[in-house]
Design a protein around this motif. Structure first.
Motif, short mmCIF file in Angstrom:
data_model
loop_
_atom_site.label_atom_id
_atom_site.label_comp_id
_atom_site.label_asym_id
_atom_site.label_seq_id
_atom_site.Cartn_x
_atom_site.Cartn_y
_atom_site.Cartn_z
N ASP A 1 0.84 -1.19 0.00
CA ASP A 1 0.00 0.00 0.00
C ASP A 1 0.88 1.25 0.00
N LEU A 2 0.23 2.40 -0.12
CA LEU A 2 0.97 3.66 -0.21
C LEU A 2 1.78 3.94 1.04
N ARG A 3 1.26 3.53 2.21
CA ARG A 3 1.98 3.78 3.45
C ARG A 3 3.31 3.03 3.45
N GLN A 4 3.32 1.81 2.94
CA GLN A 4 4.56 1.05 2.89
C GLN A 4 5.56 1.70 1.94
N LEU A 5 5.07 2.20 0.81
CA LEU A 5 5.95 2.91 -0.12
C LEU A 5 6.50 4.19 0.51
N GLU A 6 5.66 4.87 1.29
CA GLU A 6 6.10 6.08 1.99
C GLU A 6 7.19 5.74 3.00
N LEU B 1 8.58 -5.97 7.36
CA LEU B 1 8.49 -7.43 7.43
C LEU B 1 7.31 -7.95 6.60
N LEU B 2 6.15 -7.29 6.73
CA LEU B 2 4.98 -7.69 5.95
C LEU B 2 5.25 -7.59 4.45
N LEU B 3 5.94 -6.51 4.06
CA LEU B 3 6.23 -6.31 2.65
C LEU B 3 7.23 -7.36 2.15
N GLY C 1 8.51 -12.02 -0.93
CA GLY C 1 9.43 -13.16 -0.88
C GLY C 1 10.85 -12.75 -1.14
N GLU C 2 11.17 -11.49 -0.86
CA GLU C 2 12.50 -10.93 -1.10
C GLU C 2 12.89 -10.06 0.08
N PRO C 3 14.15 -10.12 0.53
CA PRO C 3 14.60 -9.17 1.55
C PRO C 3 14.72 -7.78 0.96
N LEU C 4 14.39 -6.78 1.74
CA LEU C 4 14.48 -5.39 1.29
C LEU C 4 15.67 -4.67 1.87
N PHE C 5 16.19 -5.17 3.00
CA PHE C 5 17.32 -4.51 3.64
C PHE C 5 18.31 -5.55 4.13
N LEU C 6 19.59 -5.20 4.01
CA LEU C 6 20.65 -5.98 4.62
C LEU C 6 21.08 -5.26 5.88
N ARG C 7 21.01 -5.93 7.00
CA ARG C 7 21.33 -5.31 8.28
C ARG C 7 22.76 -5.63 8.67
N THR D 1 18.43 -3.35 -0.59
CA THR D 1 18.68 -4.32 -1.64
C THR D 1 18.17 -3.76 -2.97
N PRO D 2 18.54 -4.36 -4.09
CA PRO D 2 17.99 -3.89 -5.39
C PRO D 2 16.47 -3.89 -5.41
N ALA D 3 15.85 -4.86 -4.72
CA ALA D 3 14.38 -4.88 -4.68
C ALA D 3 13.83 -3.63 -4.01
N ALA D 4 14.46 -3.23 -2.90
CA ALA D 4 14.01 -2.03 -2.19
C ALA D 4 14.22 -0.78 -3.05
N GLU D 5 15.36 -0.72 -3.75
CA GLU D 5 15.62 0.44 -4.60
C GLU D 5 14.59 0.55 -5.72
N SER D 6 14.17 -0.61 -6.26
CA SER D 6 13.12 -0.60 -7.30
C SER D 6 11.81 -0.07 -6.74
N LEU D 7 11.49 -0.46 -5.49
CA LEU D 7 10.24 0.00 -4.88
C LEU D 7 10.29 1.49 -4.56
N VAL D 8 11.46 1.99 -4.18
CA VAL D 8 11.60 3.43 -3.93
C VAL D 8 11.31 4.21 -5.21
N LYS D 9 11.86 3.74 -6.33
CA LYS D 9 11.60 4.41 -7.61
C LYS D 9 10.12 4.32 -7.99
N LEU D 10 9.52 3.16 -7.70
CA LEU D 10 8.08 3.02 -7.94
C LEU D 10 7.31 4.03 -7.11
N GLY D 11 7.69 4.17 -5.83
CA GLY D 11 7.02 5.11 -4.94
C GLY D 11 7.11 6.54 -5.46
N GLN D 12 8.28 6.90 -6.00
CA GLN D 12 8.43 8.25 -6.54
C GLN D 12 7.46 8.48 -7.69
#
Length: 312
Positions: free
Chosen positions: A2-7, A37-39, A44-50, A58-69
């Motif tokens: 949802d939009l909140r997760q993208l935010e 965690l829900l996202l 089925g992909e990690p979004l952050f490396l801790r 991760t590349p998946a998270a970067e793709s979602l950030v661009k989507l959010g923009q």
């Protein structure tokens, strides 16, 4: 998703940590972690490396950030379309500009905007052109009045000003006694200049290169008021936009002159995110700027008279 997760993802990308993201969005760190965690479970992909206390996207998270923009830009465009149907311009207009723009251009512009659009909420950010472009691309700023060129395919630029850059010294400086300033007169002078890498500095550096001058630079800064203060103290001479010194030149506090055989000019323009349509807010901003442009003191008359004031 949802939009909140993208935010949340965008806020983590901007702040660099879950904790800072929570402060920015006014929610707890545990709530941030839960949404991530829900996202991750959904994708089925990690979004952050801790790594210790740090998180890396991760590349998946970067793709979602661009989507959010893109998504949030579409939301802003849709809201703009709805706003265009009303007679009163409402909402928040976020502007960015450098120090000179904020000191000498934005004040009359804001005064005019308040008069013609009293319900418009204007917010300002003082930033160099590079940072302003990033703020525009991320959607945190609607438009910037920036020194050109800005070479970004997803940013529209509209040139609106040609500002003349002039030599400035104290009235008691030996150069102030000359009727003409030749390039060779500057060879042994100490300079206080704008910071390296800025578009304004590139104009000045090209002049030095053309005339084979190796300037002695005693200070560089992005702040035109610091340049003026240092020139007043006698630390060096400067090359600045005329509108930054017009009042002091008229009052005899500065001497200014063109450099013989050269017209040093920087071009300034509006920059905003490329979209399918120009939002009404941007259209009204450009219209307001056209209304006050004639009041700006961008260059002295063609026959620039040398002004001398009393020695300090």
């Amino acid at each position: 998703m949802d939009l909140r997760q993208l935010e949340i993802l965008q806020a983590i990308a901007e702040t660099g940590s879950f904790t800072a993201c929570g402060r920015k969005l006014h929610v707890s760190q545990s709530a941030i972690s839960r949404q991530i965690l829900l996202l991750e479970e959904e994708l089925g992909e990690p979004l952050f490396l801790r790594v210790g206390r740090q998180v890396r996207m991760t590349p998946a998270a970067e793709s979602l950030v661009k989507l959010g923009q893109r998504v949030f830009q579409d939301v802003r465009d849709t809201v703009g379309t709805i706003t265009d149907r009303t007679r009163t311009l409402r909402g928040m207009l976020r502007l960015a500009g450098g120090m000179t723009v904020c000191l000498y251009v934005f004040p009359p512009l804001l005064k005019h905007l308040r008069r013609v659009h009293p319900q418009l909420d204007v917010r300002l950010t003082v930033a160099a052109a590079g940072r302003s472009v990033e703020e525009i691309r991320s959607g945190r700023v609607d438009a910037g009045l920036l020194t050109l060129p800005v070479d970004e395919s997803d940013v529209v630029t509209v040139p609106v000003l040609r500002e003349e850059l002039l030599l400035v010294t104290r009235p008691s400086h030996p150069l102030a006694r000359k009727h003409r300033i030749l390039p060779g007169d500057l060879s042994d002078q100490p300079f206080v200049l704008f910071e390296p890498g800025s578009a304004t500095r590139r104009v000045i550096d090209l002049f030095f290169l053309t005339e084979k001058i190796e300037p002695t630079i005693v200070m560089d800064t992005e702040n035109v008021e610091i340049i003026k203060a240092m020139v007043k103290t006698g630390l060096g001479i400067g090359i600045v936009p005329y509108q930054a010194i017009a009042r002091e030149v008229r009052g005899g506090q500065f001497f200014c002159a063109r450099i013989e055989g050269h017209e040093l000019v920087r071009e300034t323009g509006w920059a905003y995110a490329r979209a399918n349509r120009v939002p009404r807010m941007i259209h009204e901003l450009l219209t307001a700027f056209d209304a006050i442009k004639g009041r700006l003191q961008l260059a002295p008359g063609k026959a620039l008279r040398i002004r001398k004031g009393p020695a300090p």
